[in-house]
Design a protein around this motif. Structure first.
Motif, PDB file in Angstrom:
ATOM      1  N   SER A 139       0.846  -1.196   0.000  1.00 55.80           N
ATOM      2  CA  SER A 139       0.000   0.000   0.000  1.00 55.80           C
ATOM      3  C   SER A 139       0.883   1.248   0.000  1.00 55.80           C
ATOM      4  O   SER A 139       2.019   1.234   0.469  1.00 55.80           O
ATOM      5  CB  SER A 139      -0.931  -0.006   1.214  1.00 55.80           C
ATOM      6  OG  SER A 139      -0.175  -0.045   2.416  1.00 55.80           O
ATOM      7  N   ASP A 140       0.288   2.366  -0.545  1.00 55.64           N
ATOM      8  CA  ASP A 140       1.084   3.573  -0.780  1.00 55.64           C
ATOM      9  C   ASP A 140       1.212   4.410   0.479  1.00 55.64           C
ATOM     10  O   ASP A 140       0.292   4.490   1.302  1.00 55.64           O
ATOM     11  CB  ASP A 140       0.432   4.411  -1.892  1.00 55.64           C
ATOM     12  CG  ASP A 140       1.287   5.598  -2.266  1.00 55.64           C
ATOM     13  OD1 ASP A 140       2.425   5.400  -2.694  1.00 55.64           O
ATOM     14  OD2 ASP A 140       0.801   6.749  -2.135  1.00 55.64           O
ATOM     15  N   VAL A 141       2.359   5.049   0.601  1.00 60.37           N
ATOM     16  CA  VAL A 141       2.609   6.081   1.601  1.00 60.37           C
ATOM     17  C   VAL A 141       3.176   7.287   0.869  1.00 60.37           C
ATOM     18  O   VAL A 141       3.670   7.188  -0.262  1.00 60.37           O
ATOM     19  CB  VAL A 141       3.574   5.597   2.704  1.00 60.37           C
ATOM     20  CG1 VAL A 141       2.945   4.454   3.485  1.00 60.37           C
ATOM     21  CG2 VAL A 141       4.913   5.197   2.113  1.00 60.37           C
ATOM     22  N   ASN A 142       3.072   8.440   1.501  1.00 56.06           N
ATOM     23  CA  ASN A 142       3.538   9.675   0.862  1.00 56.06           C
ATOM     24  C   ASN A 142       5.053   9.781   1.043  1.00 56.06           C
ATOM     25  O   ASN A 142       5.542  10.487   1.929  1.00 56.06           O
ATOM     26  CB  ASN A 142       2.822  10.884   1.457  1.00 56.06           C
ATOM     27  CG  ASN A 142       3.053  12.139   0.638  1.00 56.06           C
ATOM     28  OD1 ASN A 142       3.629  12.094  -0.446  1.00 56.06           O
ATOM     29  ND2 ASN A 142       2.602  13.279   1.154  1.00 56.06           N
ATOM     30  N   ASP A 143       5.752   9.093   0.165  1.00 54.13           N
ATOM     31  CA  ASP A 143       7.211   9.108   0.245  1.00 54.13           C
ATOM     32  C   ASP A 143       7.847   9.707  -1.003  1.00 54.13           C
ATOM     33  O   ASP A 143       9.068   9.668  -1.156  1.00 54.13           O
ATOM     34  CB  ASP A 143       7.738   7.678   0.449  1.00 54.13           C
ATOM     35  CG  ASP A 143       7.338   6.755  -0.696  1.00 54.13           C
ATOM     36  OD1 ASP A 143       6.363   7.095  -1.398  1.00 54.13           O
ATOM     37  OD2 ASP A 143       7.986   5.718  -0.877  1.00 54.13           O
TER      38      ASP A 143
ATOM     39  N   GLY B 219       3.479  23.951  -6.321  1.00 51.49           N
ATOM     40  CA  GLY B 219       2.624  22.795  -6.125  1.00 51.49           C
ATOM     41  C   GLY B 219       3.113  22.006  -4.930  1.00 51.49           C
ATOM     42  O   GLY B 219       4.297  21.655  -4.852  1.00 51.49           O
ATOM     43  N   ALA B 220       2.223  21.713  -3.971  1.00 50.06           N
ATOM     44  CA  ALA B 220       2.642  21.048  -2.724  1.00 50.06           C
ATOM     45  C   ALA B 220       1.615  20.010  -2.323  1.00 50.06           C
ATOM     46  O   ALA B 220       0.431  20.106  -2.655  1.00 50.06           O
ATOM     47  CB  ALA B 220       2.820  22.078  -1.611  1.00 50.06           C
ATOM     48  N   ASN B 221       2.115  18.969  -1.570  1.00 45.89           N
ATOM     49  CA  ASN B 221       1.227  17.959  -1.005  1.00 45.89           C
ATOM     50  C   ASN B 221       0.632  18.489   0.288  1.00 45.89           C
ATOM     51  O   ASN B 221       1.369  18.896   1.202  1.00 45.89           O
ATOM     52  CB  ASN B 221       1.984  16.670  -0.709  1.00 45.89           C
ATOM     53  CG  ASN B 221       2.374  15.928  -1.975  1.00 45.89           C
ATOM     54  OD1 ASN B 221       3.469  15.397  -2.080  1.00 45.89           O
ATOM     55  ND2 ASN B 221       1.490  15.891  -2.963  1.00 45.89           N
ATOM     56  N   PRO B 222      -0.678  18.479   0.411  1.00 46.36           N
ATOM     57  CA  PRO B 222      -1.265  18.947   1.672  1.00 46.36           C
ATOM     58  C   PRO B 222      -1.202  17.911   2.795  1.00 46.36           C
ATOM     59  O   PRO B 222      -1.325  18.269   3.966  1.00 46.36           O
ATOM     60  CB  PRO B 222      -2.721  19.257   1.279  1.00 46.36           C
ATOM     61  CG  PRO B 222      -3.003  18.365   0.121  1.00 46.36           C
ATOM     62  CD  PRO B 222      -1.711  18.211  -0.615  1.00 46.36           C
ATOM     63  N   HIS B 223      -1.018  16.623   2.463  1.00 47.08           N
ATOM     64  CA  HIS B 223      -0.980  15.561   3.477  1.00 47.08           C
ATOM     65  C   HIS B 223       0.446  14.998   3.547  1.00 47.08           C
ATOM     66  O   HIS B 223       0.910  14.323   2.627  1.00 47.08           O
ATOM     67  CB  HIS B 223      -1.975  14.449   3.128  1.00 47.08           C
ATOM     68  CG  HIS B 223      -3.378  14.956   2.885  1.00 47.08           C
ATOM     69  ND1 HIS B 223      -4.204  15.390   3.895  1.00 47.08           N
ATOM     70  CD2 HIS B 223      -4.071  15.098   1.723  1.00 47.08           C
ATOM     71  CE1 HIS B 223      -5.358  15.782   3.372  1.00 47.08           C
ATOM     72  NE2 HIS B 223      -5.295  15.611   2.054  1.00 47.08           N
ATOM     73  N   LEU B 224       1.101  15.244   4.646  1.00 48.44           N
ATOM     74  CA  LEU B 224       2.495  14.827   4.825  1.00 48.44           C
ATOM     75  C   LEU B 224       2.591  13.791   5.937  1.00 48.44           C
ATOM     76  O   LEU B 224       1.755  13.743   6.855  1.00 48.44           O
ATOM     77  CB  LEU B 224       3.378  16.037   5.158  1.00 48.44           C
ATOM     78  CG  LEU B 224       3.394  17.179   4.122  1.00 48.44           C
ATOM     79  CD1 LEU B 224       4.278  18.310   4.616  1.00 48.44           C
ATOM     80  CD2 LEU B 224       3.882  16.672   2.778  1.00 48.44           C
ATOM     81  N   GLU B 225       3.643  12.941   5.843  1.00 48.97           N
ATOM     82  CA  GLU B 225       3.967  11.982   6.901  1.00 48.97           C
ATOM     83  C   GLU B 225       5.316  12.372   7.489  1.00 48.97           C
ATOM     84  O   GLU B 225       6.303  12.532   6.760  1.00 48.97           O
ATOM     85  CB  GLU B 225       4.012  10.557   6.344  1.00 48.97           C
ATOM     86  CG  GLU B 225       2.658  10.076   5.842  1.00 48.97           C
ATOM     87  CD  GLU B 225       2.673   8.589   5.536  1.00 48.97           C
ATOM     88  OE1 GLU B 225       3.508   7.872   6.137  1.00 48.97           O
ATOM     89  OE2 GLU B 225       1.854   8.150   4.709  1.00 48.97           O
ATOM     90  N   MET B 226       5.300  12.502   8.798  1.00 48.36           N
ATOM     91  CA  MET B 226       6.482  13.034   9.470  1.00 48.36           C
ATOM     92  C   MET B 226       7.711  12.150   9.255  1.00 48.36           C
ATOM     93  O   MET B 226       8.829  12.653   9.132  1.00 48.36           O
ATOM     94  CB  MET B 226       6.195  13.175  10.973  1.00 48.36           C
ATOM     95  CG  MET B 226       5.006  14.092  11.283  1.00 48.36           C
ATOM     96  SD  MET B 226       5.221  15.773  10.628  1.00 48.36           S
ATOM     97  CE  MET B 226       6.661  16.290  11.567  1.00 48.36           C
ATOM     98  N   ARG B 227       7.525  10.838   9.154  1.00 46.17           N
ATOM     99  CA  ARG B 227       8.692   9.963   9.063  1.00 46.17           C
ATOM    100  C   ARG B 227       9.363  10.020   7.700  1.00 46.17           C
ATOM    101  O   ARG B 227      10.454   9.480   7.531  1.00 46.17           O
ATOM    102  CB  ARG B 227       8.301   8.510   9.389  1.00 46.17           C
ATOM    103  CG  ARG B 227       7.254   7.908   8.476  1.00 46.17           C
ATOM    104  CD  ARG B 227       6.721   6.606   9.058  1.00 46.17           C
ATOM    105  NE  ARG B 227       5.712   5.987   8.218  1.00 46.17           N
ATOM    106  CZ  ARG B 227       5.915   4.895   7.501  1.00 46.17           C
ATOM    107  NH1 ARG B 227       7.111   4.316   7.504  1.00 46.17           N
ATOM    108  NH2 ARG B 227       4.934   4.380   6.787  1.00 46.17           N
TER     109      ARG B 227
END
Length: 654
Positions: free
Chosen positions: A118-122, A208-216
């Motif tokens: 499954s995808d993560v915002n990496d 252009g930016a991602n509004p949903h980020l993952e801290m790790r």
């Protein structure tokens, strides 16, 4: 579920495997090594108390080095760090379960586990282009689309959502950008009206930016990217623009015809700055009260104004480019007609009063009031008195109440119906305007018989009856004579009409074609009463227009002047005023020929390169024109040649 049936001492046995969970499993990409994915379980029908026949050992036949399985529990775990979904998303893992503790000769069974990462915002978004070139017409409406930009993100779903913003550039106030939620593209739109003449190009810096980020995964960023957008504004042919965009004019109602009340001004916003021609939208001025000069934009009166008829005029002035008549601008002009004192006060209705025969002197018989169509700023003030011809009236008098009303009082007593049954009292009503206007109203007073309390009993004088009355027979005889006379008159009229009636032709001789001949000739050049052409030849000698006549069969076409008049041909306001006054006079004259014509005048002015095209005053020129050629046209033109003094050839000798 796979099955294996080996033959051994234990006899026929069956090893059955089933994963704990779904046959397919998911695992987050970039998971650390040892992350549990799924657990598989194998069952053995052998007796677990009989040696190692029922002790199962798990192993992976396919799926290494990405995954591993615990030999005792059957738990599948990740065996490789930083597994990237964008590199490989789906994996097929085959797990084997073998009894006898995995020793040689044990029976085995297998199962297949499909694992999807499954995808993560990496993955941060990136613009494939660092520069975009776009163009837009200056006439583009607000909110119209200029172009699109796209920042590519390898992730999917919510992790690929994008937000576009304008972070810098000189076009931030002229353009806006919105995000398409379906395709994750940035749509650049027009924020406010553009003008090629003011600014021809703009530069935008779009992020252009991602509004949903993952801290790790922040260390893999930054999770935004920028690009530069160059927008060119293209020129279009725009209609003329008025400045200001609205005009409000106040003008007194007694203004003379041809007076300039306002000058409107429009300009071609294009670089070419084409010449402008002005006109009035006739649908906004159906009465044709106004006229605008086609070159200067001077708005003038073309007809008398009357506040009591129309106190407001809302007209639309048009400005048209000479080189492109399709480009037309407009401006609303509101004209308020100011009041002047041009209406005298008068009675609002017919006043009729009565006076009793037993009335005493000083008794009130009527209270009158007046109305005035004018509307002075200080309000209405009326003054009442007896008309000069009745100033010494011995019967009645007028008392002004100083509140725009007046009382009518008796001056004497002893009124009698037999002496005079009706009195007509003229009352002079004046206003307080400048100049003072007045009118005379008549109050009709009847003498009536009343009782002691003043109630009217009868207002008709006693009739004096004739001593001799007509009998019924005499009355019938008179009516019979009148009837006979009427019959004779009708008979005579019928005979006269029958004599004048023409013979009726037979159907075969009936003629359908009729020839109607008219011998009325036009006025020709001698007709100068409608327009004083001599005064138009030299406007400095123009006299003031006389009293207006009445003519309603022709409307002025003052807007029909050619729009191709050169800019250098300037017409003075004096000539305009004179022409408009003469035009109105001709419109109001029902008897001045020609009745159906279009008369357009354009005074050339002193020093005009066009010269005069008129044949008037040609006889006073230095050079005399020769008409000798008329003699060569034959006997039909001999009379014309004689009128113009053409010399004939030598007379014959015989």
């Amino acid at each position: 579920m796979p099955e294996m049936s080996p033959v051994g001492k234990a006899g026929r046995t069956m090893l059955e495997m089933s994963p704990v969970g779904k046959a397919g499993s998911t695992d987050l990409e970039m998971s650390p090594v040892g992350t549990s994915v799924i657990r598989v379980t194998a069952t053995d029908a052998d007796d677990p108390t009989y040696g190692n026949s029922a002790r199962v050992v798990y192993s992976i036949l396919q799926g290494q080095p990405y995954f591993s399985v615990d030999s005792k529990t059957g738990v599948i775990r990740t065996a490789l760090m930083n597994m990237d979904r964008e590199a490989k998303e789906n994996y097929e893992v085959i797990v084997q379960a073998k009894d006898m503790g995995g020793q040689l000769g044990g029976l085995a069974g297998t199962t297949t586990v499909n694992i999807t990462l499954s995808d993560v915002n990496d993955n941060p978004p990136r613009f494939p282009q660092k520069h975009y070139q776009m163009s837009v017409l200056e006439s583009a409406p607000v909110s119209s689309t200029v172009g699109r930009v796209f920042a590519k993100d390898l992730d999917e779903g919510i992790n690929a959502e994008m937000k576009y913003t304008i972070v810098d550039g000189d076009g931030a106030d002229a353009f806006d950008i919105n995000t398409d939620p379906n395709f994750q593209v940035g749509i650049i739109t027009v924020k406010k009206p553009l003008s090629f003449e003011r600014k021809k190009s703009y530069t935008l810096k779009v992020e252009g930016a991602n509004p949903h980020l993952e801290m790790r995964f922040l260390n893999l960023g930054p999770f935004q990217d920028t690009t530069t957008v160059h927008i060119s504004v293209e020129d279009v042919d725009e209609p003329p623009v008025f400045d200001p965009g609205f005009y409000f004019v106040e003008v007194p109602e007694d203004v003379a015809i041809g007076t300039t009340i306002q000058i409107v001004s429009a300009k071609d916003p294009d670089v070419t700055n084409n010449s402008i021609r002005y006109s009035i939208d006739r649908s906004s001025d159906p009465g044709r009260f106004f006229y605008v000069d086609i070159t200067t934009g001077a708005l003038m009166t073309a007809r008398p104004l009357d506040r009591e008829e129309f106190s407001w005029h809302n007209i639309t002035v048009l400005a048209m480019e000479m080189n492109n008549p399709s480009q037309v601008g407009s401006v609303p002009v509101t004209i308020k007609v100011l009041d002047v004192n041009d209406n005298a006060p008068e009675f609002p209705r017919f006043y009729e009063a009565f006076v009793c025969e037993n009335a005493k002197a000083g008794q009130l018989i009527q209270t009158v009031s007046a109305v005035d169509q004018d509307d002075p700023r200080s309000g209405q003030h009326f003054y009442y008195s007896l008309a000069p011809e009745a100033a010494n009236n011995p019967n009645f008098t007028v008392r002004d109440n100083q509140d725009n009303t007046a009382r009518i009082l008796t001056r004497r007593s002893g009124f009698r119906q037999q002496d005079q049954s009706v009195f007509y009292l003229p009352i002079l009503i004046s206003d307080g305007g400048q100049p003072v206007l007045s009118s005379t109203g008549t109050l009709t007073i009847q003498v009536c018989g009343c009782d002691d309390e003043g109630h009217v009993l009868s207002c008709s004088p006693e009739a004096y009856m004739l001593p001799v009355s007509l009998s019924r027979g005499a009355l019938i005889a008179i009516l019979a004579c009148v009837f006979v006379l009427l019959v004779l008159v009708l008979l005579i009229l019928s005979l006269r009409r029958h004599r004048k009636q023409p013979y009726i032709l037979d159907d075969e001789e009936n003629i359908h074609e009729n020839i109607v001949r008219y011998d009325d000739e036009g006025g020709g050049e001698e007709d100068t009463e409608a327009f004083d052409i001599a005064a138009m030849w030299n406007p400095r000698e123009a006299q003031a227009a006389g009293a207006p006549k009445t003519r309603q069969d022709m409307l002025p076409e003052i807007e029909s002047l050619s729009r191709y008049v050169p800019q250098t041909c300037a017409v003075s306001s004096t000539v305009h005023s004179y022409v408009l006054a003469k035009l109105y006079e001709a419109d109001m004259d029902l008897w001045a020929p020609p009745f159906d014509s279009l008369q357009t005048y354009m005074f050339e002015g002193d020093g005009s390169v066009a010269g005069s095209l008129s044949s008037l005053q040609s006889a006073t020129s230095d050079s005399e024109q020769s008409f000798d050629f008329l003699t060569d046209w034959g006997p039909r033109f001999r009379k014309l040649a004689e009128l113009y003094g053409a010399s004939e050839g030598p007379a014959p000798l015989w």
